[in-house]
Design an enzyme around this catalytic site. Sequence first.
Site, PDB file in Angstrom:
ATOM      1  N   GLY A   1       8.247 -11.219   8.254  1.00 23.95           N
ATOM      2  CA  GLY A   1       8.818 -12.337   9.002  1.00 23.95           C
ATOM      3  C   GLY A   1       8.682 -13.616   8.208  1.00 23.95           C
TER       4      GLY A   1
ATOM      5  N   LYS B   1      14.262 -36.693   5.119  1.00 21.49           N
ATOM      6  CA  LYS B   1      13.868 -36.820   3.722  1.00 21.49           C
ATOM      7  C   LYS B   1      15.095 -37.211   2.905  1.00 21.49           C
ATOM      8  CE  LYS B   1      12.346 -34.060  -0.251  1.00 21.49           C
ATOM      9  NZ  LYS B   1      11.924 -32.730  -0.739  1.00 21.49           N
TER      10      LYS B   1
END
Length: 513
Positions: free
Chosen positions: A25, A90
Site C-alpha cells: 500500500g 508550494k
Amino acid sequence: MSTQAFQNQPAAASQPPSRIVIVGGGTAGWMTAALLSHTLPEPEYSVTVIDAGGGGIGVGEATIPSIIRLLRTLGADEAEFMRACNATWKLGIQFCDWRKGGHNTWHPFGVCGARIDQRDLFSYWLADRQRPYHSYSLNWAASLAGKSPHARNGRSPMATTGAYAFHLDAARLAEWLQRRALSSGAQLVSGRAGQALTDDAGQVLAVTLEDNTSIRGDLFIDCSGFEGRLIGQCPQDTWIDRSNQLLCDRAVAVRRPATRVIQPYTTARALSAGWVWDIPLMDRRGVGYVYSSRFTSDDDALTELLQHVGGNDQAAAGEAKFVRMKTGRRTAAWNMNVIAIGLSAGFVEPLESSGLHLVQIAVERLLEYFPSSEDAALLRSAYNHTVAALFDEVLDFVQLHYLLSDRDEAFWKAAREAAIGPELQHRLRLYDEIGMLDVLQPEAFPDASYYYLLAGNERLPKRPAALSLAIDRERLQFVLQAILEQNKNALRQLPLQEEMLKQLHTAPVARAS
C-alpha cells in the site's frame, strides 16, 4: 498453496491482463490503484491491493507540479484534497548554504518570466544580466511575498498553468488515495504478501499471504518498497547501484511545531554531511536530515539536526525516525508480468521532491504501454526504456546540486568528486560552451530548472547563443521590464497564503468528488 499446484498452466501474459494485483500500500500502492481503477473500465479489469498496513517510509512530504495533473485526472477537488492531507501550497524550493555559507539559490516552479521567440529567457538574460535570472520568476516573487497561487476572483497565471504543488502529510495522502481507489472499484486485501507462485516460464500466477491463502492475477505491480518482494524473485532481476554518484544513504526525521507564518516554499539547507529539508504543513513542520553514513554517525546526525532546529529537544530526539536509503534502480522495472513502482523500482534522495512524481509517471506510462496479447515484449521494452531514462535524468539533476557546491567539508568535497554519468557530462559541456541544454525528458525537469540552479550558483557559459545575440537591445530591455511589471501586477491579485489557508482549512470537509 504450493508452487507445484500452478505448474504447467498457461502463462499469465498470453492474453491481455484483466486481474491486476498490487503488492503493498502506502503512497505508491494506493496512487497506482487510484489511477488504474479510475482509468480501466469495470468489469473488464479488476484491481486488488494487498496491504499489510503501516504506510511507507515517509521520507518526503513535498511534491512538484505534476501532482496537479494527478488531481485533475482523478476529478478531485483541490480544497477537499488539501484538507484531507493537511496540505499547504508550494511554489518552489530555496537552497540555503549549498554553494557556501550565507548563499541562497532558488528553484521556483514554472517558466522564468516568459519565452522569447519560443526560447527560454536564459539566453537573453545572459546578454543583459542586470538582475538575477530567478528575479523574473512570478513564483519566486510570490514565494518571498508569501502569496497563494490562487487569486480570489478569476484564475491566476500559476493556477492556469499548474505551476505549483503542495506540502502534505504523506500518511494522509496514502489514506486519501486509498479512499479514491476503493470508491472507483479497487479491492483491499489486508495482509502481507510472501512468495510468488510462478509457471514454468517464470510468469507470476499468484502470490501467497502469511495465512497461506493465495491471490491470483494476470499482472502484478510491486509496491513493496526497497524490499522489492516480487520483482526480486523475477529471473535476471538486477539492481543498478548509483551510490557512487549520490553519497547520502541515511535520513533522520523529526516533527516540529508549525510556524506562525507558513512559507509557500520548501527549504533545503546544507549541513556538514548532507542537507536538511524543512516542509511546512498546517499543524507542524516536517524536518529531516539526509546524510552520508561515511561522513557522520546516526547519533551525530541527530545531534546536528536538533541543533539546527533549535536545541537538544529530548522529546523530538525520542520520536526521531531513522531511514536507510538505497540509491539506484532496477535494470528493468517491468520484468515478466511484474512491474516495480515506487521504491521497489528505484530511489533518488528527495532533494527535488521527485519521489511521488516518479510513481505517478510510472503509472501513467503503464497506462500508455498497457500489455496486450499481440506484442507484450515490445511494450515492456518501451516502458522500461522510458522510465529508466526518466529516472537517470532526475538523478543527474539532483547530483548537479552537489557539483555546484564550494563547501569545504569532507562530505562536500567527496560529493563534488563523485562519478558523473555520461549524459550529465555531455549536458554540462554543451551548457558551459554556449548556454544550451541538450534534449531533456519531457517528464523530468525543464530547461528553466537547470538555468535556475546553474545561474543561481554563478556557473555561466562562455557566451550566449548566437540567436539571442541578434535581438534588438531596446526590444530586450522593453521585454524584460514588461515581465517585471506583469509579475508585479499578478502579485497584487494574489492573496496571502495565510489568508487562503485559514479560509480553506476551516471550511467543512466535503466528500470526495
